[in-house]
Design an enzyme around this catalytic site. Sequence first.
Site, short mmCIF file in Angstrom:
data_model
loop_
_atom_site.label_atom_id
_atom_site.label_comp_id
_atom_site.label_asym_id
_atom_site.label_seq_id
_atom_site.Cartn_x
_atom_site.Cartn_y
_atom_site.Cartn_z
N LEU A 50 0.83 -1.20 0.00
CA LEU A 50 0.00 0.00 0.00
C LEU A 50 0.86 1.24 0.00
O LEU A 50 0.56 2.23 -0.67
CB LEU A 50 -0.91 0.00 1.22
N GLY A 55 4.24 1.67 -0.99
CA GLY A 55 5.06 1.86 -2.18
C GLY A 55 4.23 2.08 -3.45
O GLY A 55 4.50 3.01 -4.22
N HIS A 73 0.88 -10.78 17.58
CA HIS A 73 -0.57 -10.77 17.41
C HIS A 73 -1.20 -11.91 18.20
O HIS A 73 -0.73 -13.03 18.13
CB HIS A 73 -0.91 -10.92 15.92
N SER A 99 -8.02 -12.88 11.92
CA SER A 99 -8.13 -11.44 12.13
C SER A 99 -8.65 -11.04 13.50
O SER A 99 -9.49 -11.69 14.09
CB SER A 99 -9.08 -10.86 11.08
N ARG A 122 -3.77 -5.62 21.34
CA ARG A 122 -3.08 -6.87 21.02
C ARG A 122 -2.04 -7.28 22.04
O ARG A 122 -1.94 -8.45 22.40
CB ARG A 122 -2.39 -6.70 19.68
N HIS A 160 4.12 -10.48 14.23
CA HIS A 160 3.17 -9.94 13.28
C HIS A 160 3.56 -8.61 12.63
O HIS A 160 3.51 -8.44 11.43
CB HIS A 160 1.84 -9.78 14.00
N GLU A 193 5.21 0.39 6.68
CA GLU A 193 5.70 -0.36 7.85
C GLU A 193 7.21 -0.25 8.00
O GLU A 193 7.75 -0.47 9.08
CB GLU A 193 5.26 -1.83 7.74
N SER A 243 -2.55 0.31 10.31
CA SER A 243 -1.38 0.24 9.43
C SER A 243 -1.77 0.50 7.98
O SER A 243 -1.12 1.30 7.29
CB SER A 243 -0.68 -1.11 9.53
N LEU A 244 -2.82 -0.15 7.52
CA LEU A 244 -3.26 0.10 6.14
C LEU A 244 -3.50 1.60 5.97
O LEU A 244 -3.17 2.20 4.94
CB LEU A 244 -4.54 -0.68 5.83
C1 LIG Z 1 -1.66 -11.32 8.11
C2 LIG Z 1 -1.67 -9.84 8.32
C3 LIG Z 1 -2.87 -9.19 8.54
C4 LIG Z 1 -2.91 -7.79 8.71
N1 LIG Z 1 -4.11 -7.17 8.89
C5 LIG Z 1 -4.14 -5.82 8.98
C6 LIG Z 1 -5.39 -5.12 9.06
O1 LIG Z 1 -6.45 -5.72 9.07
N2 LIG Z 1 -5.36 -3.77 9.12
C7 LIG Z 1 -4.19 -3.07 9.12
O2 LIG Z 1 -4.25 -1.84 9.16
N3 LIG Z 1 -3.01 -3.70 9.03
C8 LIG Z 1 -2.96 -5.05 8.96
N4 LIG Z 1 -1.74 -5.69 8.86
C9 LIG Z 1 -0.53 -4.89 8.74
C10 LIG Z 1 -0.41 -4.34 7.34
O3 LIG Z 1 -0.93 -5.26 6.42
C11 LIG Z 1 1.02 -4.05 6.94
O4 LIG Z 1 1.66 -3.35 7.96
C12 LIG Z 1 1.08 -3.21 5.68
O5 LIG Z 1 0.29 -3.78 4.68
C13 LIG Z 1 2.48 -3.02 5.20
O6 LIG Z 1 2.46 -2.38 3.95
P1 LIG Z 1 3.78 -1.85 3.26
O7 LIG Z 1 3.34 -1.16 2.04
O8 LIG Z 1 4.56 -1.07 4.25
O9 LIG Z 1 4.62 -3.15 2.96
P2 LIG Z 1 4.26 -4.52 2.21
O10 LIG Z 1 2.87 -4.59 1.75
O11 LIG Z 1 4.76 -5.61 3.09
O12 LIG Z 1 5.13 -4.47 0.91
C14 LIG Z 1 6.51 -4.60 0.92
C15 LIG Z 1 6.98 -4.46 -0.50
O13 LIG Z 1 8.39 -4.32 -0.50
C16 LIG Z 1 8.96 -5.21 -1.42
N5 LIG Z 1 10.27 -5.58 -0.89
C17 LIG Z 1 10.59 -5.93 0.37
N6 LIG Z 1 11.89 -6.16 0.47
C18 LIG Z 1 12.42 -5.95 -0.74
C19 LIG Z 1 13.73 -6.02 -1.27
N7 LIG Z 1 14.77 -6.34 -0.52
N8 LIG Z 1 13.90 -5.75 -2.59
C20 LIG Z 1 12.85 -5.41 -3.38
N9 LIG Z 1 11.60 -5.30 -2.92
C21 LIG Z 1 11.40 -5.57 -1.61
C22 LIG Z 1 8.00 -6.36 -1.53
O14 LIG Z 1 8.16 -6.99 -2.79
C23 LIG Z 1 6.68 -5.63 -1.42
O15 LIG Z 1 6.31 -5.15 -2.69
C24 LIG Z 1 -1.70 -7.07 8.71
C25 LIG Z 1 -0.49 -7.73 8.50
C26 LIG Z 1 -0.47 -9.11 8.31
C27 LIG Z 1 0.84 -9.78 8.12
#
Ligand SMILES: Cc1cc2nc3c(=O)[nH]c(=O)nc-3n(C[C@H](O)[C@H](O)[C@H](O)COP(=O)(O)OP(=O)(O)OC[C@H]3O[C@@H](n4cnc5c(N)ncnc54)[C@H](O)[C@@H]3O)c2cc1C
Lengths: 639, 251
Positions: free
Chosen positions: A44, A46, A267, A285, A331, A402, A426, A441-442
């Site tokens: 979300l 990036g 979690h 969840s 949590r 988590h 994150e 987080s979303l």
């Molecule tokens: C099972 C689960 C349920 C969740 N439920 C909720 C919820 O209901 N509500 C809420 O608000 N939050 C929830 N969270 C937390 C939330 O989903 C995450 O914190 C959030 O989606 C992280 O988004 P992000 O864009 O920071 O990273 P991510 O979506 O994790 O994306 C990381 C990106 O970085 C890329 N990447 C990583 N390392 C590298 C590298 N070395 N080289 C190249 N690319 C790389 C990956 O390919 C990916 O595209 C949940 C988390 C989990 C695990």
Amino acid sequence: MIKLDSKIPEGPLAEKWSRYKAGLRLVNPANKKKIDIIVVGTGLAGAGAASALGELGYNVKVFCFQDSPRRAHSVAAQGGINAAKNYRNDNDSIYRLFHDMMKGGDYRAREANVYRAAEVSNDVIDHFTAMGVPFARDYGGSLDTRSFGGVQVSRTFYAKGQTGQQCLLGTYSSLNRQIAKGTVKMFPRRDMLDIVMVDGKARGVITRNLVSGELERHSAHAVVLATGGYGTVFYLSTLGLGSNASAAWSAYRKGAVFANPSFIQIHPTSIPVLNDYQCKLTLMSESLRNDGRVWVPKEKGDKRHANEIPEEGRDYYLERRYPAFGNLVPRDVASRAAKERCDAGYGVGDTGLSVYLDFKDAINKQGEKAIRDKYGNLFEMYEKITGINPYKQPMRIYPAGHYTMGGLWVDYNLMTTIPGLYAIGESNFSDHGANRLGASSLMQCSGDGYFILPNTISDYLSEDIRTGKISTDQPAFEEAEKQVADRIQKIMAVGGKETASSFHKQLGKIMWDHCGMRRDAEGLKKGMELLIQLEEEFWSNICVPGTDKELNQELEKALKVADFFEVGRLMCEDALQREESCGAHFREEHQTETGEAKRNDANFAFVAAWEYQGPAAKPKLHKEALEFKYVELKERSYK
Amino acid sequence: MNFTLKIWRQKNANAKGSFQTYPLKDVSPEMSFLEMLDYLNNQLISQGKEPVTFEHDCREGICGSCGLYINGRPHGPQRSTTTCELHMRDFKDGETIVVEPWRSKAFPVIKDLIVDRSSFERIMHAGGFVNVNVGCAPESNSSPIGKLIADKVFDAAVCIGCGACVAACKNSSAMLYAAAKIAQYAMIPQGKVEAKERVDKMVKQMDTEGFGFCSNTYACEFDCPKGISTDFIALMNREFFSSKACKQKHA
Ligand SMILES: Cc1cc2nc3c(=O)[nH]c(=O)nc-3n(C[C@H](O)[C@H](O)[C@H](O)COP(=O)(O)OP(=O)(O)OC[C@H]3O[C@@H](n4cnc5c(N)ncnc54)[C@H](O)[C@@H]3O)c2cc1C
Ligand code: SF4
Ligand code: FES
């Protein structure tokens, strides 16, 4: 010498962002075309940032390690996304959302950042709706909401149990729109392995093409990391198996300061470990705690089937200990309470390492259909994994690693201590203090990507309109590439006997046992020793078959595990330094008489930001003092 | 449990692949299918052999990375289940299990069980979005969408982009995948405005990528792990024909 400057603007809390934003410098449309931006990560955060920057007219290059940006782990988020819309007329507001996050984070987050995240939350929901994200609706056609842990209003927007998937696919669609327009160029199947610095600024990255194995150089005027969390440090976690710390860690090694590494959320409701080869824990969840009741038998070691234990024989321990919030305590509180019951011998299942989450009462009251409508896919998922039907008997759950509140330190602009290097979502540390509230987080990731970063980064880039293209043929790129190549050769050359997964599993166990839900000084020191030993073993016995010039998943894993040793050590170091309990960080030495976390505001109301000093040296601790003008620091009580 | 595995091995896109047979002992019925492959890989590595390469990430049925053709069925024998959600208790002790990558001209093999699904990406680039900029969204509740329609939209939106529908189809058609997205947007006010151009562009891209036509065998719906309904293909076709008609009228 690094000096932390959070750049928090002056002025009243509610006006900080709007006033500050109004003063930020812009880049005019013609000049934007001359500026390149690299975004690493397509979650979300990036994908949101990349599409917003593309819309503005910058040249954007985006990277992810999966075969498609749509598979970033944001896709797995289940429960929901918060916004201060007050659609329920339950007296919600931006201030209340801010206040809940500050309290939920146990007063270890920055007021100004948290307020801003709450402030843009409503725009995020509107934008998703406009992009066609199918949030749940009521019969009149308006958006529906539900409650989440740690709050007393209903502000969580959701799409059944697939909120993350739907939000990410919405964001992915906006990314696709820019890819089609040519403003964004997508590089999937790439691991980012290093940041390139030119004259003290972040000017590019080194990636490994995961199909050909070739190293590649990419340059830009600014680099944005959106690489997610590092909860996989525990090996078993709710994250995707490819999730890693390596991208953020390469920045840390180059001088970006890392904040609160030990703040990691466990979690409370994941499906417990079922077999020895398991490498992943599936989350159930938090929203389930709206209708599910958590309990264990009142009798120690009661081996009766859950359905045969009568009401009098059940201890609904969350409702007992925390009558005001009951099953919806935050949590960290719920996780520790589960661990407490299991450690005391009341746990259920073969291992005694789980508790019940029971829907019997909810089904009796609302009917099976209502429950199916709300949680159908989660119940199915549970049944697929365990072979047990949760409509007929309670789920078994246990805490799992988590979410990482800790991450790269950023200022109000979301810039790290490396000029031109940003961290969003994150991967940064900024909005959740010592514990994250569900569904925020979303919200933060999307706010960072769509609404905050595009403004702050333009201010920085306004100085780059005359810089011109950054060449990748300069020594800085050559050196960075060589360092990466050397590291790969070093791993390939070991020729040992043990797999990366085997090392990862051992490492995860050390972290879970010594730096998990409950920590103490002795255990943390022991953990660090064990990590050092295991790391030595790794470098003499890791086995990576094949070559580095092809698709090689064992090499990918080994590179990630190699970084986790250092991550783990820094987590222990950080947890050891923090002589208090706050949020997810619980030190045995610091608890109240009733076993609740005991904060030490006089000495620890700061962000612990660590600076790398070389592979073997102890990192240097910087403290960013936290000021609280709009919330009163209270004992966080959910009783 | 014990199994005989016949697995497709192929060094890279240009190499010729073949099946290799691996006996595997002491598999726990609690293992997921991919954990069983991890277990096999561990043994292969300790014997100095190259492990089997396969795609995966979330291991909980939502990212769409995994996708293996198991005993002649995409994602294996269980309905509404992705490969990573399959468990060994779903197989018979002593069984021979054949594991292949997706087979389709539009999904060339990269290595072993991994295929290149970038053709799916390009279908989305062609029109899988609503044209709306950041910052110009109206208040969310300003255009209500009835619950029944919203639920139907959701049913279309849960596609995980795995490609099983293509692998299941004798014509390698990508209709179900494209239709799910086209229908999701065609049913709501936000997406309706551009529905005709969207369907035109996405269908054209499907053809360009070499996916086949739909001959109504419904194999895709049967094997789709998310239960996407072929009703959406009908909806897409309606959109498609009315869009052509619409153009002719304007011509
Ligand atoms: C099972 C689960 C349920 C969740 N439920 C909720 C919820 O209901 N509500 C809420 O608000 N939050 C929830 N969270 C937390 C939330 O989903 C995450 O914190 C959030 O989606 C992280 O988004 P992000 O864009 O920071 O990273 P991510 O979506 O994790 O994306 C990381 C990106 O970085 C890329 N990447 C990583 N390392 C590298 C590298 N070395 N080289 C190249 N690319 C790389 C990956 O390919 C990916 O595209 C949940 C988390 C989990 C695990
Ligand atoms: S329609 Fe079904 S089978 Fe096809 S890609 Fe989507 S989820 Fe997979
Ligand atoms: S690994 Fe994500 S769907 Fe199977």
